[in-house]
Design an enzyme around this catalytic site. Sequence first.
Site, PDB file in Angstrom:
ATOM      1  N   GLU A   1      11.523   2.696   1.802  1.00  0.00           N
ATOM      2  CA  GLU A   1      10.406   3.026   1.210  1.00  0.00           C
ATOM      3  C   GLU A   1      10.472   4.883   0.670  1.00  0.00           C
ATOM      4  OE1 GLU A   1       6.225   0.907   2.397  1.00  0.00           O
ATOM      5  OE2 GLU A   1       6.800   2.624   3.701  1.00  0.00           O
TER       6      GLU A   1
ATOM      7  N   ILE B   1       2.843  -3.690   8.303  1.00  0.00           N
ATOM      8  CA  ILE B   1       2.911  -4.959   9.090  1.00  0.00           C
ATOM      9  C   ILE B   1       4.298  -5.149   9.835  1.00  0.00           C
ATOM     10  CG2 ILE B   1       1.258  -6.245   7.792  1.00  0.00           C
ATOM     11  CD1 ILE B   1       3.381  -7.323   6.040  1.00  0.00           C
TER      12      ILE B   1
END
Length: 339
Positions: A39, A15
């Site tokens: 991440e 997203i």
Amino acid sequence: MGRIVVLYVDGAFGIGKTTVLRQIQKSAAYRFRRIYLEEPMRAWRSWFVDDHDAIREIYTTQELKDAGEIDLREASRRVCYAQVSLSAPFHIMNAVIYGIISGESEATSAHLGEGDYFVGVDRHPLASCLCFPVARFVTGYLEYTDLIALVATLPDYPRGASIAILDLSVEEQARRITERSRSGEHVNKTFLRILRNVFIIMYNTVAYLRNVSIDKACADREALEDFRGSQLESDMHKIDIQPRDDPNASETLFAVMASDATWRKNRKQSALFVYTMAKLDALLRSLNMHIVDINGLSQEQCAEKVVAISSKVPAVTARGNAPDLLFDAVEAYNADMGV
């Protein structure tokens, strides 16, 4: 004296969380020093060994389960193992971050400026050990026992963390996932909708806990009916659940984890289950959680919304070399986790 704000940016995958954090990092519009924790893609794809790909493991498992080649028990075993692997880097870095700043005093974070520090974190540990497992339980890839086991092993995270949940339409999310073509990812709109709804339900759970006492929440949990066959289960598959400021217990994560299996013949709930839900209650009750609707927004507008939230959440005073230690730790982690 400067201030440090740590803000987790979370939500479903694909997203634009990373894009928003990068925009904040590179923008010349902000005077405060900033960095973001990326991440842990290397850990997820090839941590120490090249054939360890937890993301591919989950998607392959789901495909095998859908094709009838493995049963739920085997699928759940594989998914549970993969979720533990996905969670590990978050647990580690969460401990590092708060090990550096835990001794600092709280401060207001309004109007961050020169001399202040912003640390954006790509996902809170709750994403991998609560939200994604719940979504995979709802969609039939994780057994109830394994879901509760994952929830029960949540570490004792520091209280008061601040989380911005980005919310995007499932249609646009599917388009972005297809466009980025990340290895191992697949577009399953049913799963995307359920995962998106899990994050919204987590927000609603925090809102619910803000409005009720611990004793009331405990009593409400005892009154919940089995999730399977409930209106909430149907809604999670069919509609986009909306954030609410005054939800009831039947609209929370506790309702998703309600099961007839937790009741004993003496008409009492399993003590272990009760204690697990109490632990989850305490953790969620302490969070500062915000929804950021990013539909139709540019990268710059999304970044502005996230930065605006950072001025409303708790900060800590930046003393001594704590900021440098924190930024050095994040930079070392990012260098190790990049692929």
